[in-house]
Motif scaffolding. Structure first.
Motif, PDB file in Angstrom:
ATOM      1  N   TYR A 129      33.354  33.023  25.154  1.00  0.00           N
ATOM      2  CA  TYR A 129      32.993  32.722  26.541  1.00  0.00           C
ATOM      3  C   TYR A 129      34.157  32.041  27.250  1.00  0.00           C
ATOM      4  N   ILE A 130      34.734  31.055  26.576  1.00  0.00           N
ATOM      5  CA  ILE A 130      35.867  30.322  27.177  1.00  0.00           C
ATOM      6  C   ILE A 130      37.011  31.294  27.480  1.00  0.00           C
ATOM      7  N   LYS A 131      37.296  32.158  26.523  1.00  0.00           N
ATOM      8  CA  LYS A 131      38.397  33.111  26.714  1.00  0.00           C
ATOM      9  C   LYS A 131      38.086  34.093  27.849  1.00  0.00           C
ATOM     10  N   SER A 132      36.878  34.617  27.861  1.00  0.00           N
ATOM     11  CA  SER A 132      36.551  35.628  28.879  1.00  0.00           C
ATOM     12  C   SER A 132      36.509  35.018  30.277  1.00  0.00           C
ATOM     13  N   MET A 133      36.067  33.773  30.382  1.00  0.00           N
ATOM     14  CA  MET A 133      36.035  33.158  31.709  1.00  0.00           C
ATOM     15  C   MET A 133      37.461  32.840  32.188  1.00  0.00           C
ATOM     16  N   ALA A 134      38.353  32.526  31.267  1.00  0.00           N
ATOM     17  CA  ALA A 134      39.758  32.315  31.658  1.00  0.00           C
ATOM     18  C   ALA A 134      40.355  33.624  32.204  1.00  0.00           C
ATOM     19  N   ILE A 135      39.885  34.735  31.663  1.00  0.00           N
ATOM     20  CA  ILE A 135      40.408  36.043  32.084  1.00  0.00           C
ATOM     21  C   ILE A 135      39.724  36.529  33.366  1.00  0.00           C
ATOM     22  N   ALA A 136      38.407  36.364  33.465  1.00  0.00           N
ATOM     23  CA  ALA A 136      37.656  37.048  34.535  1.00  0.00           C
ATOM     24  C   ALA A 136      36.552  36.207  35.146  1.00  0.00           C
ATOM     25  N   GLY A 137      36.470  34.925  34.818  1.00  0.00           N
ATOM     26  CA  GLY A 137      35.405  34.083  35.353  1.00  0.00           C
ATOM     27  C   GLY A 137      35.636  33.730  36.817  1.00  0.00           C
ATOM     28  N   PRO A 138      34.739  32.940  37.379  1.00  0.00           N
ATOM     29  CA  PRO A 138      34.824  32.654  38.822  1.00  0.00           C
ATOM     30  C   PRO A 138      36.100  31.927  39.241  1.00  0.00           C
ATOM     31  N   ASP A 139      36.752  31.211  38.301  1.00  0.00           N
ATOM     32  CA  ASP A 139      37.999  30.514  38.655  1.00  0.00           C
ATOM     33  C   ASP A 139      39.243  31.293  38.240  1.00  0.00           C
ATOM     34  N   ALA A 140      39.062  32.434  37.599  1.00  0.00           N
ATOM     35  CA  ALA A 140      40.220  33.203  37.120  1.00  0.00           C
ATOM     36  C   ALA A 140      40.949  33.847  38.288  1.00  0.00           C
ATOM     37  N   LEU A 198      32.302  40.970  20.833  1.00  0.00           N
ATOM     38  CA  LEU A 198      32.304  42.068  19.856  1.00  0.00           C
ATOM     39  C   LEU A 198      33.696  42.317  19.274  1.00  0.00           C
ATOM     40  N   ALA A 199      34.695  41.583  19.787  1.00  0.00           N
ATOM     41  CA  ALA A 199      36.086  41.757  19.344  1.00  0.00           C
ATOM     42  C   ALA A 199      36.524  43.212  19.473  1.00  0.00           C
ATOM     43  N   LEU A 200      36.191  43.803  20.608  1.00  0.00           N
ATOM     44  CA  LEU A 200      36.597  45.182  20.897  1.00  0.00           C
ATOM     45  C   LEU A 200      37.746  45.169  21.905  1.00  0.00           C
ATOM     46  N   PRO A 201      38.698  46.106  21.771  1.00  0.00           N
ATOM     47  CA  PRO A 201      39.803  46.166  22.731  1.00  0.00           C
ATOM     48  C   PRO A 201      39.343  46.741  24.078  1.00  0.00           C
ATOM     49  N   TYR A 202      40.012  46.361  25.141  1.00  0.00           N
ATOM     50  CA  TYR A 202      39.666  46.877  26.478  1.00  0.00           C
ATOM     51  C   TYR A 202      40.847  46.707  27.417  1.00  0.00           C
ATOM     52  N   ASN A 203      40.843  47.501  28.459  1.00  0.00           N
ATOM     53  CA  ASN A 203      41.763  47.312  29.590  1.00  0.00           C
ATOM     54  C   ASN A 203      40.998  46.663  30.715  1.00  0.00           C
ATOM     55  N   LEU A 204      41.684  45.820  31.485  1.00  0.00           N
ATOM     56  CA  LEU A 204      41.057  45.202  32.637  1.00  0.00           C
ATOM     57  C   LEU A 204      41.796  45.649  33.895  1.00  0.00           C
ATOM     58  N   GLU A 205      41.075  46.213  34.837  1.00  0.00           N
ATOM     59  CA  GLU A 205      41.672  46.510  36.151  1.00  0.00           C
ATOM     60  C   GLU A 205      41.001  45.612  37.176  1.00  0.00           C
ATOM     61  N   TRP A 206      41.800  44.847  37.867  1.00  0.00           N
ATOM     62  CA  TRP A 206      41.292  43.773  38.736  1.00  0.00           C
ATOM     63  C   TRP A 206      41.223  44.244  40.194  1.00  0.00           C
ATOM     64  N   PHE A 207      40.116  43.966  40.845  1.00  0.00           N
ATOM     65  CA  PHE A 207      39.937  44.245  42.285  1.00  0.00           C
ATOM     66  C   PHE A 207      39.513  42.960  42.983  1.00  0.00           C
ATOM     67  N   ASP A 208      40.183  42.624  44.073  1.00  0.00           N
ATOM     68  CA  ASP A 208      39.776  41.462  44.877  1.00  0.00           C
ATOM     69  C   ASP A 208      38.768  41.888  45.932  1.00  0.00           C
ATOM     70  N   ARG A 209      37.862  40.976  46.262  1.00  0.00           N
ATOM     71  CA  ARG A 209      36.947  41.219  47.375  1.00  0.00           C
ATOM     72  C   ARG A 209      37.698  41.209  48.701  1.00  0.00           C
ATOM     73  N   GLN A 210      37.107  41.873  49.699  1.00  0.00           N
ATOM     74  CA  GLN A 210      37.640  41.797  51.057  1.00  0.00           C
ATOM     75  C   GLN A 210      37.315  40.422  51.658  1.00  0.00           C
ATOM     76  N   GLU A 211      37.940  40.112  52.790  1.00  0.00           N
ATOM     77  CA  GLU A 211      37.669  38.819  53.439  1.00  0.00           C
ATOM     78  C   GLU A 211      36.191  38.656  53.751  1.00  0.00           C
ATOM     79  N   SER A 212      35.493  39.746  54.036  1.00  0.00           N
ATOM     80  CA  SER A 212      34.061  39.704  54.331  1.00  0.00           C
ATOM     81  C   SER A 212      33.224  39.310  53.113  1.00  0.00           C
ATOM     82  N   GLY A 213      33.843  39.342  51.929  1.00  0.00           N
ATOM     83  CA  GLY A 213      33.097  39.086  50.702  1.00  0.00           C
ATOM     84  C   GLY A 213      32.616  40.365  50.035  1.00  0.00           C
ATOM     85  N   MET A 214      32.735  41.480  50.741  1.00  0.00           N
ATOM     86  CA  MET A 214      32.277  42.749  50.183  1.00  0.00           C
ATOM     87  C   MET A 214      33.328  43.300  49.209  1.00  0.00           C
TER      88      MET A 214
END
Lengths: 212, 212
Positions: free
Chosen positions: A197-208, A22-38
């Motif tokens: 899609y390519i851009k968003s996965m680079a930012i927040a995809g499973p390998d980001a 949608l080409a809308l601006p946003y902030n991203l706040e990143w949280f990592d999972r715990q070792e348990s995966g939760m």
């Protein structure tokens, strides 16, 4: 501006993708999972549901993918990426938007059963149930994508965006792959080539990785 | 006219309720479950999903509760029973419409786990996961209904209709009851007194019988 509380790896990547589409601006706040995966306690505290994705827009804190997608499209995206009530393929759009909830419920049960004791009769019964439903759903996908370039019709819509995680990320966790389904495989290729899609996965995809 | 393919006992009762709420005409075609509890082959053949509810409207055959509810409201019900995009409680409406999908996925996993071997470590892990999610969701319901007469706000909407099966019929199959949650109990009482609910449950609810 909308803040996306991103839990990595999780379905919150689709909200990043939506904002890029949608080409809308946003902030991203990143949280990592715990070792348990939760999800960590700080993530769960953001919303009573405690599940990803979660967004903030002013005083509003919202969870549930479908609610977030409909909210952003209708309040900030001028209704783009959806099919209007008067369009012939409106029922298709509604169906494929809801398909994701059903598919992911079935996949969740199926994934759990893979780690349970195979000689438990309850596991066997539930396995027949879950496998029947998942098999039917992948057959539906293969059939639909033999008739239509995108799930809701000839154009890419939020119905593609909301289902895509099941085809790309769930297999990393043991979900069904798409390799044996040629129409679905071509569709995954086609959608994966979208710049947003390519851009968003680079930012927040499973390998980001969490931004430095 | 819309035909409701009703599987008894199933979530297709909510489509009957919706039609009664909207005072729209409909045909009801009744299907009984097999002895195994599964839908009969004739029901599964109606739509590739094979799950209840399923409706027909002319050439369109549609499944998935959320898709059916949105379709009927918007194509036949003049948008009644929903909250408009410009209303302050539009995000609440979206959230509680999606809540049902999440809740029922969690309840399905929880119900399955009740019959699985309790000493299986995989069952124990999944049980902690499912119970945490279900507990949080019932706490959310109790909290919300302490602040608001209905889920999406002061008025009854489709968000109430779509969630209600979990509170009334799921307990018959081992799902959580509502007795220990006073706000939720009062809400169930309040909604259960709606004339259209009483009428629709007499036609297609869990105690209804196939018409002679």
């Amino acid at each position: 501006m909308i803040t996306i509380y991103h839990l990595g790896v999780s379905q919150s990547d689709r909200v990043v993708w939506l904002m890029e589409e949608l080409a809308l601006p946003y902030n991203l706040e990143w949280f990592d999972r715990q070792e348990s995966g939760m999800a960590p306690p700080e993530y769960k505290a953001l919303h009573p549901a405690g599940t990803a994705p979660i967004i903030r827009d002013g005083d509003l804190v919202l969870s549930e993918s479908r609610a977030i997608v409909d909210y952003i499209i209708n309040r900030h995206g001028n209704g783009r990426l959806q099919v209007g009530v008067d369009q012939p393929n409106y029922p298709d759009y509604l169906y494929w938007m809801s398909f994701r909830d059903s598919l992911q419920g079935n996949l969740m049960l199926q994934l759990f059963l893979k780690s349970a004791r195979p000689d438990d009769p309850a596991v066997q019964r539930a396995g027949l149930f879950a496998n029947d439903r998942v098999d039917r759903q992948y057959a539906q996908l293969e059939d639909r994508l033999g008739q239509s370039d995108y799930l809701a019709g000839p154009e890419f819509t939020a119905a593609d965006l909301i289902n895509f995680f099941a085809f790309t990320t769930m297999p990393l966790f043991g979900g069904p792959g798409v390799d044996k389904l040629p129409n679905l495989s071509r569709y995954v290729q086609r959608v994966s080539q979208r710049p947003s899609y390519i851009k968003s996965m680079a930012i927040a995809g499973p390998d980001a990785k969490r931004p430095a």
